[in-house]
Design a protein around this motif. Structure first.
Motif, PDB file in Angstrom:
ATOM      1  N   VAL A   1     -10.344 -12.277  -1.181  1.00 18.49           N
ATOM      2  CA  VAL A   1      -9.917 -11.167   0.011  1.00 18.49           C
ATOM      3  C   VAL A   1      -8.941 -11.825   0.678  1.00 18.49           C
ATOM      4  CG1 VAL A   1     -10.663  -9.685   1.469  1.00 18.49           C
ATOM      5  CG2 VAL A   1     -12.241 -10.045  -0.514  1.00 18.49           C
ATOM      6  N   SER A   2      -8.026 -10.935   0.975  1.00 16.89           N
ATOM      7  CA  SER A   2      -6.844 -11.464   2.117  1.00 16.89           C
ATOM      8  C   SER A   2      -6.327 -10.355   2.672  1.00 16.89           C
ATOM      9  CB  SER A   2      -5.723 -12.145   1.204  1.00 16.89           C
ATOM     10  OG  SER A   2      -4.946 -11.344   0.397  1.00 16.89           O
ATOM     11  N   ASP A   3      -5.476 -10.542   3.548  1.00 23.63           N
ATOM     12  CA  ASP A   3      -4.676  -9.760   4.150  1.00 23.63           C
ATOM     13  C   ASP A   3      -3.788  -8.868   3.544  1.00 23.63           C
ATOM     14  OD1 ASP A   3      -3.636  -8.551   7.165  1.00 23.63           O
ATOM     15  OD2 ASP A   3      -1.861  -9.217   6.169  1.00 23.63           O
ATOM     16  N   PRO A   4      -3.595  -7.496   3.509  1.00 21.02           N
ATOM     17  CA  PRO A   4      -2.574  -7.010   2.493  1.00 21.02           C
ATOM     18  C   PRO A   4      -1.026  -7.245   3.018  1.00 21.02           C
ATOM     19  CG  PRO A   4      -3.503  -5.451   3.905  1.00 21.02           C
ATOM     20  CD  PRO A   4      -4.024  -6.641   4.126  1.00 21.02           C
ATOM     21  N   SER A   5      -0.746  -8.029   3.900  1.00 15.72           N
ATOM     22  CA  SER A   5       0.863  -7.883   4.322  1.00 15.72           C
ATOM     23  C   SER A   5       1.702  -8.505   3.266  1.00 15.72           C
ATOM     24  CB  SER A   5       0.872  -9.106   5.626  1.00 15.72           C
ATOM     25  OG  SER A   5       0.368 -10.097   5.367  1.00 15.72           O
ATOM     26  N   LYS A   6       1.299  -9.456   2.447  1.00 13.89           N
ATOM     27  CA  LYS A   6       1.972  -9.918   1.165  1.00 13.89           C
ATOM     28  C   LYS A   6       2.223  -8.772   0.537  1.00 13.89           C
ATOM     29  CE  LYS A   6       2.259 -13.349  -2.432  1.00 13.89           C
ATOM     30  NZ  LYS A   6       1.670 -14.406  -3.126  1.00 13.89           N
ATOM     31  N   PHE A   7       1.529  -7.858  -0.009  1.00 15.78           N
ATOM     32  CA  PHE A   7       1.723  -6.879  -0.913  1.00 15.78           C
ATOM     33  C   PHE A   7       2.560  -5.923  -0.279  1.00 15.78           C
ATOM     34  CE2 PHE A   7       0.760  -2.579  -2.567  1.00 15.78           C
ATOM     35  CZ  PHE A   7       1.234  -2.710  -3.971  1.00 15.78           C
ATOM     36  N   ARG A   8       2.446  -5.466   1.141  1.00 16.37           N
ATOM     37  CA  ARG A   8       3.188  -4.652   1.791  1.00 16.37           C
ATOM     38  C   ARG A   8       4.604  -4.966   1.833  1.00 16.37           C
ATOM     39  NH1 ARG A   8      -0.469  -4.930   6.508  1.00 16.37           N
ATOM     40  NH2 ARG A   8      -2.016  -3.228   6.304  1.00 16.37           N
ATOM     41  N   GLN A   9       5.000  -6.147   1.825  1.00 12.27           N
ATOM     42  CA  GLN A   9       6.297  -6.743   1.898  1.00 12.27           C
ATOM     43  C   GLN A   9       7.069  -6.941   0.552  1.00 12.27           C
ATOM     44  OE1 GLN A   9       5.981 -10.173   4.334  1.00 12.27           O
ATOM     45  NE2 GLN A   9       5.417  -8.948   6.159  1.00 12.27           N
ATOM     46  N   SER A  10       6.138  -6.964  -0.369  1.00 17.41           N
ATOM     47  CA  SER A  10       6.468  -7.277  -1.758  1.00 17.41           C
ATOM     48  C   SER A  10       7.605  -6.497  -2.368  1.00 17.41           C
ATOM     49  CB  SER A  10       5.376  -7.192  -2.764  1.00 17.41           C
ATOM     50  OG  SER A  10       4.903  -5.941  -3.102  1.00 17.41           O
ATOM     51  N   GLY A  11       7.726  -5.088  -2.168  1.00 13.93           N
ATOM     52  CA  GLY A  11       8.626  -4.189  -2.933  1.00 13.93           C
ATOM     53  C   GLY A  11       8.528  -3.915  -4.234  1.00 13.93           C
ATOM     54  N   TYR A  12       7.268  -4.310  -4.880  1.00 13.72           N
ATOM     55  CA  TYR A  12       7.149  -4.104  -6.495  1.00 13.72           C
ATOM     56  C   TYR A  12       7.354  -2.820  -6.782  1.00 13.72           C
ATOM     57  CZ  TYR A  12       4.402  -8.683  -6.583  1.00 13.72           C
ATOM     58  OH  TYR A  12       4.109  -9.664  -6.263  1.00 13.72           O
ATOM     59  N   TRP A  13       7.019  -1.728  -5.800  1.00 10.16           N
ATOM     60  CA  TRP A  13       7.426  -0.299  -6.225  1.00 10.16           C
ATOM     61  C   TRP A  13       8.669  -0.010  -6.604  1.00 10.16           C
ATOM     62  CZ3 TRP A  13       4.799  -2.417  -2.476  1.00 10.16           C
ATOM     63  CH2 TRP A  13       5.530  -2.538  -1.242  1.00 10.16           C
ATOM     64  N   ASN A  14       9.591  -0.810  -6.166  1.00 12.65           N
ATOM     65  CA  ASN A  14      11.241  -0.623  -6.268  1.00 12.65           C
ATOM     66  C   ASN A  14      11.467  -0.797  -7.748  1.00 12.65           C
ATOM     67  OD1 ASN A  14      11.772   0.306  -3.494  1.00 12.65           O
ATOM     68  ND2 ASN A  14      11.562  -1.895  -3.078  1.00 12.65           N
ATOM     69  N   TYR A  15      10.697  -1.479  -8.514  1.00 13.94           N
ATOM     70  CA  TYR A  15      11.078  -1.974  -9.960  1.00 13.94           C
ATOM     71  C   TYR A  15       9.985  -1.365 -11.048  1.00 13.94           C
ATOM     72  CZ  TYR A  15      13.223  -5.383  -7.050  1.00 13.94           C
ATOM     73  OH  TYR A  15      13.993  -6.081  -5.922  1.00 13.94           O
ATOM     74  N   ALA A  16       9.294  -0.329 -10.601  1.00 12.11           N
ATOM     75  CA  ALA A  16       8.375   0.339 -11.513  1.00 12.11           C
ATOM     76  C   ALA A  16       8.891   1.655 -11.831  1.00 12.11           C
ATOM     77  CB  ALA A  16       7.111   0.616 -10.410  1.00 12.11           C
ATOM     78  N   SER A  17       9.917   2.089 -11.900  1.00 15.27           N
ATOM     79  CA  SER A  17      10.500   3.198 -12.601  1.00 15.27           C
ATOM     80  C   SER A  17       9.982   4.530 -11.847  1.00 15.27           C
ATOM     81  CB  SER A  17      10.516   3.266 -14.051  1.00 15.27           C
ATOM     82  OG  SER A  17      10.990   2.112 -14.618  1.00 15.27           O
ATOM     83  N   LEU A  18       9.792   4.446 -10.464  1.00  8.43           N
ATOM     84  CA  LEU A  18       9.303   5.668  -9.848  1.00  8.43           C
ATOM     85  C   LEU A  18      10.214   6.507  -9.425  1.00  8.43           C
ATOM     86  CD1 LEU A  18       6.622   3.701  -7.697  1.00  8.43           C
ATOM     87  CD2 LEU A  18       6.362   4.866  -9.752  1.00  8.43           C
ATOM     88  N   SER A  19      10.175   7.876  -9.172  1.00 12.80           N
ATOM     89  CA  SER A  19      10.983   8.630  -8.509  1.00 12.80           C
ATOM     90  C   SER A  19      11.069   8.267  -7.061  1.00 12.80           C
ATOM     91  CB  SER A  19      10.667  10.220  -8.520  1.00 12.80           C
ATOM     92  OG  SER A  19       9.355  10.452  -7.898  1.00 12.80           O
ATOM     93  N   GLU A  20      12.373   8.852  -6.542  1.00 13.01           N
ATOM     94  CA  GLU A  20      12.244   8.731  -5.033  1.00 13.01           C
ATOM     95  C   GLU A  20      10.968   9.188  -4.305  1.00 13.01           C
ATOM     96  OE1 GLU A  20      13.486   6.878  -1.668  1.00 13.01           O
ATOM     97  OE2 GLU A  20      14.462   6.469  -3.649  1.00 13.01           O
ATOM     98  N   GLU A  21      10.653  10.399  -4.593  1.00 17.88           N
ATOM     99  CA  GLU A  21       9.347  10.976  -4.059  1.00 17.88           C
ATOM    100  C   GLU A  21       8.257   9.947  -4.052  1.00 17.88           C
ATOM    101  OE1 GLU A  21       6.663  14.987  -4.235  1.00 17.88           O
ATOM    102  OE2 GLU A  21       8.573  14.850  -5.479  1.00 17.88           O
ATOM    103  N   GLN A  22       7.951   9.571  -5.214  1.00 17.15           N
ATOM    104  CA  GLN A  22       6.808   8.607  -5.327  1.00 17.15           C
ATOM    105  C   GLN A  22       6.804   7.263  -4.732  1.00 17.15           C
ATOM    106  OE1 GLN A  22       7.466   8.312  -9.807  1.00 17.15           O
ATOM    107  NE2 GLN A  22       5.445   9.781 -10.147  1.00 17.15           N
ATOM    108  N   ILE A  23       8.035   6.889  -4.271  1.00 16.31           N
ATOM    109  CA  ILE A  23       8.593   5.631  -3.685  1.00 16.31           C
ATOM    110  C   ILE A  23       7.961   6.005  -2.192  1.00 16.31           C
ATOM    111  CG2 ILE A  23      10.267   4.033  -2.734  1.00 16.31           C
ATOM    112  CD1 ILE A  23      11.421   4.022  -5.550  1.00 16.31           C
TER     113      ILE A  23
END
Length: 82
Positions: A15-37
């Motif tokens: 278990v850890s603090d979620p700050s690394k995930f918050r800053q990761s930007g993975y969602w920018n590479y997931a073929s999501l629409s702008e609304e989903q992002i």
């Protein structure tokens, strides 16, 4: 015991603090629409805990919504050997 080297310095669930995930930007590479992002970005402040399962490299990110813990994001990407 069946031991598989996960590539992490320790094996298990952590278990850890979620700050690394918050800053990761993975969602920018997931073929999501702008609304989903935008929905993802608006949900990031709700994150309170992250859990890493080293055997699978899966990450689970939790937050409290309506006074209950909820799974808000799951990162199910396997690391590559590239």
């Amino acid at each position: 015991m069946d031991h598989v080297n996960s590539g992490y310095s320790k094996d298990g669930c952590f278990v850890s603090d979620p700050s690394k995930f918050r800053q990761s930007g993975y969602w920018n590479y997931a073929s999501l629409s702008e609304e989903q992002i935008q929905h993802v970005k608006s949900s990031l402040p709700l994150l309170q805990k992250s859990v890493l399962h080293t055997k699978s490299s899966f990450e689970f990110h939790f937050g409290v919504v309506d006074s209950q813990w909820r799974l808000l994001f799951a990162k199910l990407v396997s690391p590559c050997s590239a």
